[in-house]
Motif scaffolding. Structure first.
Motif, mmCIF file in Angstrom:
data_model
loop_
_atom_site.group_PDB
_atom_site.id
_atom_site.type_symbol
_atom_site.label_atom_id
_atom_site.label_comp_id
_atom_site.label_asym_id
_atom_site.label_seq_id
_atom_site.Cartn_x
_atom_site.Cartn_y
_atom_site.Cartn_z
ATOM 1 N N ALA A 1 -1.786 47.644 50.136
ATOM 2 C CA ALA A 1 -1.722 46.241 49.709
ATOM 3 C C ALA A 1 -2.603 45.370 50.615
ATOM 4 O O ALA A 1 -2.719 45.639 51.813
ATOM 5 N N TRP B 1 -1.109 43.971 53.778
ATOM 6 C CA TRP B 1 -0.833 44.913 54.859
ATOM 7 C C TRP B 1 -2.124 45.226 55.614
ATOM 8 O O TRP B 1 -2.115 45.441 56.828
ATOM 9 N N TRP C 1 10.182 47.650 53.195
ATOM 10 C CA TRP C 1 9.017 47.869 52.314
ATOM 11 C C TRP C 1 7.783 47.253 52.995
ATOM 12 O O TRP C 1 7.780 46.055 53.292
HETATM 13 O O1 9MR Z 1 5.242 43.616 49.566
HETATM 14 C C1 9MR Z 1 6.265 43.365 48.609
HETATM 15 C C2 9MR Z 1 7.601 43.675 49.245
HETATM 16 O O2 9MR Z 1 7.852 42.784 50.305
HETATM 17 C C3 9MR Z 1 8.700 43.600 48.198
HETATM 18 O O3 9MR Z 1 9.909 44.035 48.772
HETATM 19 C C4 9MR Z 1 8.333 44.465 46.991
HETATM 20 C C5 9MR Z 1 9.374 44.425 45.878
HETATM 21 O O4 9MR Z 1 9.432 43.165 45.318
HETATM 22 O O5 9MR Z 1 7.095 44.060 46.459
HETATM 23 C C6 9MR Z 1 6.029 44.199 47.357
HETATM 24 O O6 9MR Z 1 4.867 43.741 46.763
HETATM 25 C C7 9MR Z 1 4.334 44.476 45.675
HETATM 26 C C8 9MR Z 1 4.055 43.481 44.561
HETATM 27 O O7 9MR Z 1 5.262 42.984 44.072
HETATM 28 C C9 9MR Z 1 3.197 44.057 43.450
HETATM 29 N N1 9MR Z 1 2.014 44.680 43.956
HETATM 30 C C10 9MR Z 1 2.289 45.715 44.939
HETATM 31 C C11 9MR Z 1 3.012 45.118 46.121
HETATM 32 C C12 9MR Z 1 3.190 46.132 47.240
HETATM 33 O O8 9MR Z 1 4.114 47.128 46.939
#
Ligand code: 9MR
Length: 561
Positions: free
Chosen positions: A541, A544, A427
């Protein structure tokens, strides 16, 4: 089918630096066959070469053959030719990442909570203010003995984290650290970079102006006892609507050791950088005070982990927004101690930094901030006369990771550092690629060896089109770019083009299982879909975008041209 057999070119959609390395990857080609470059303005053949032998992807049935033409150093508009066909066109010119660098920073302006985005700054993506956060309830998980039930604070401003409208300290931590580090490393470039934001022209570099918008919000998240609330959030995610439509209650949630240490690191670094800037002395002082208070709170509360599920069993309302839960905090201690030491030069913090250093800290990311401390200590090692043995331990780890990346860059189909194993495709994999490139640039800044910059550029080119999906993964930057990011304003504003400058999460080998969208391929490096439903491969995000800011600014500063 016949079409699958015809050769295809995978090329950065940002163009090549005049004096930089130039590689295009061909598939459905053959080793050692000739390719050519044609000048599309003059119709002259300007370069002839031969493809390399094939490199098979470790994670997919893709074999790539590299067409290398770095010797072509004339600005212009070209096409790559193979077997009499023009496969793709591209530019060679100076400053090829300048626009992307500015755009990647400007994306943070578009994420601003609590203020309207006016047309003179936001263009067609102007919008009203959302989430004023002037009335924010202290969630029962955070009341402790500091606050009575029903207590409220103000926590306005800051950036929305991602495609959602919540604000999380842990993720703001790595984001702010990375952006501040970009400024610390390349201030000469950023000092003159104007972004057309409301503060432009106030005598402060715009990247710092933008950072301050989030910094002031972060300062509101510190409780009177020094602890830092983990996030400012709805109980549940908003629907796919514009900011300002929903009026759900907002909460600050449980103070945690991770949030507090990340906050300490960021405020300590900000204090150092802002100290000498016109009009920012007071902000710098407040940041350093806040950092010290945060540190002291963490010392008293070293094991307050953020475990959302456990919290929801104990307190109402249940909070179901992003968790950013992290149960390994040695690296957060180390990063905070490192920043506090370099800012204060107080050996008290050096002792902690040495105590918490571990030679296994891996690539930076929101749960892994060890390398952030490593970068800061190495950058200032001479200035603070850091003990030699400590310096060599830090360098050894950085070199080791950088050399691992160098060793694999020719083992992927696209000859990029990114993609040497399936685990890279997690992710937010695009941030893995960007953070690897940042680590390589950090290495170059310390040892001056350009091979590390070349390797970093392979990943920047990966992000801008030299990858299996053929996307340039940044909204608005490239020929084939994400049009439907998981980003509420982009989905709801009625404008065809998404808000520009955002790096999407990218291929994720678990994406289909996680977001249940439709994917054309489940192969790790192809498990990406440009659909708004895809929060697991196509969300944007702040954490990123930050390494994208770093590496594009680095390329523009290091200057191949
Ligand atoms: O970047 C985060 C990733 O590493 C995790 O696997 C994922 C699931 O918990 O969450 C991502 O972060 C998200 C956050 O929880 C809420 N806002 C959006 C973020 C990006 O998808």
């Amino acid at each position: 089918p016949a079409y699958a057999q015809s050769a295809k070119a995978f090329v950065t959609q940002s163009g090549f630096y005049t004096n930089g390395p130039k590689t295009i990857i061909l598939t459905h080609a053959k080793a050692n066959e000739p390719f050519g470059i044609i000048d599309l303005d003059t119709r002259q053949n300007v370069f002839a070469g031969r493809l390399t032998s094939g490199r098979k992807s470790p994670t997919a049935d893709i074999t790539g053959y590299a067409a290398e033409f770095s010797a072509l150093k004339k600005n212009g508009y070209y096409a790559i030719q193979y077997k009499g066909q023009n496969l793709d066109s591209f530019y060679i010119q100076p400053a090829v990442y300048h626009a992307l660098s500015a755009g990647a920073i400007k994306s943070y302006y578009y994420q601003r909570a609590s203020m309207p985005l006016l047309p003179q700054y936001a263009g067609k993506w102007h919008r009203g203010a959302g989430h004023p956060d002037t009335i924010v309830y202290i969630h029962p998980s955070a009341l402790g003995d500091t606050h009575p039930a029903g207590a409220r604070i103000k926590s306005p401003g800051g950036w929305y984290d991602a495609g959602d409208y919540n604000k999380y300290i842990v993720n703001a931590g790595i984001t702010m650290g990375t952006l501040l580090t970009a400024y610390e490393d390349f201030s000469g470039y950023y000092d003159t970079l104007s972004l057309n934001i409301p503060e432009s022209g106030n005598g402060i570099p715009d990247i710092i102006n933008e950072i301050i918008y989030n910094l002031r919000w972060m300062l509101t998240m510190q409780d009177t006892d020094g602890g830092v609330f983990t996030k400012c959030t709805n109980a549940a995610f908003d629907g796919m609507v514009m900011p300002g439509i929903t009026k759900d209650k907002r909460y600050v949630v449980k103070k945690s050791t991770a949030a507090t240490l990340d906050f300490a690191a960021v405020t300590a670094q900000a204090a150092r950088i802002m100290k000498a800037m016109p009009g920012l002395r007071q902000l710098s002082d407040s940041c350093l005070t806040a950092a010290n208070k945060a540190w002291q709170w963490a010392i008293k509360n070293p094991k307050l982990y953020y475990d959302q599920d456990a919290m929801n069993k104990q307190y109402q309302p249940a909070i179901t927004t992003g968790g950013y839960g992290d149960k390994k905090l040695e690296d957060e201690w180390f990063w905070a101690a490192a920043e506090l030491y370099i800012t204060t030069r107080d050996t008290f913090f050096l002792n902690y930094a040495q105590q918490y250093w571990q030679p296994v800290y891996d690539l930076q990311g929101w749960p892994n901030v060890g390398m952030m401390g490593c970068y800061t200590l190495l950058k200032h090692a001479t200035a603070v006369a850091l003990p030699e043995s400590f310096v060599s331990q830090l360098k050894q780890r950085l070199w080791q990771l950088a050399d691992e990346y160098l060793a694999v860059q020719n083992k992927t189909a696209f000859a990029t550092v990114m993609g040497y194993n399936a685990a890279n495709y997690s992710w937010g994999s695009n941030a893995v690629a960007a953070n690897q490139a940042m680590l390589l640039i950090k290495t170059y800044l310390l040892n001056g060896q350009t091979k590390y910059v070349h390797a970093a550029l392979t990943n920047l080119e990966y992000l801008t089109g030299r990858n299996a999906t053929e996307y340039s993964f940044i909204t608005g930057f490239g020929k084939k770019t994400p049009m439907y990011p998981h980003h509420r304003p982009s989905a709801a504003d009625g404008i065809t083009e998404p808000v520009p400058g955002f790096l999407v999460g990218g291929p994720n080998r678990h994406a289909a299982a996680q977001d249940k969208c439709v994917y054309n391929s489940l192969v790790p490096e192809l498990q990406y879909t440009d659909a708004a439903c895809s929060f697991a491969s196509n969300e944007i995000a702040i954490n990123w975008n930050a390494p994208l800011v770093y590496i594009t600014g680095a390329m523009e500063s290091i200057k191949y041209q």
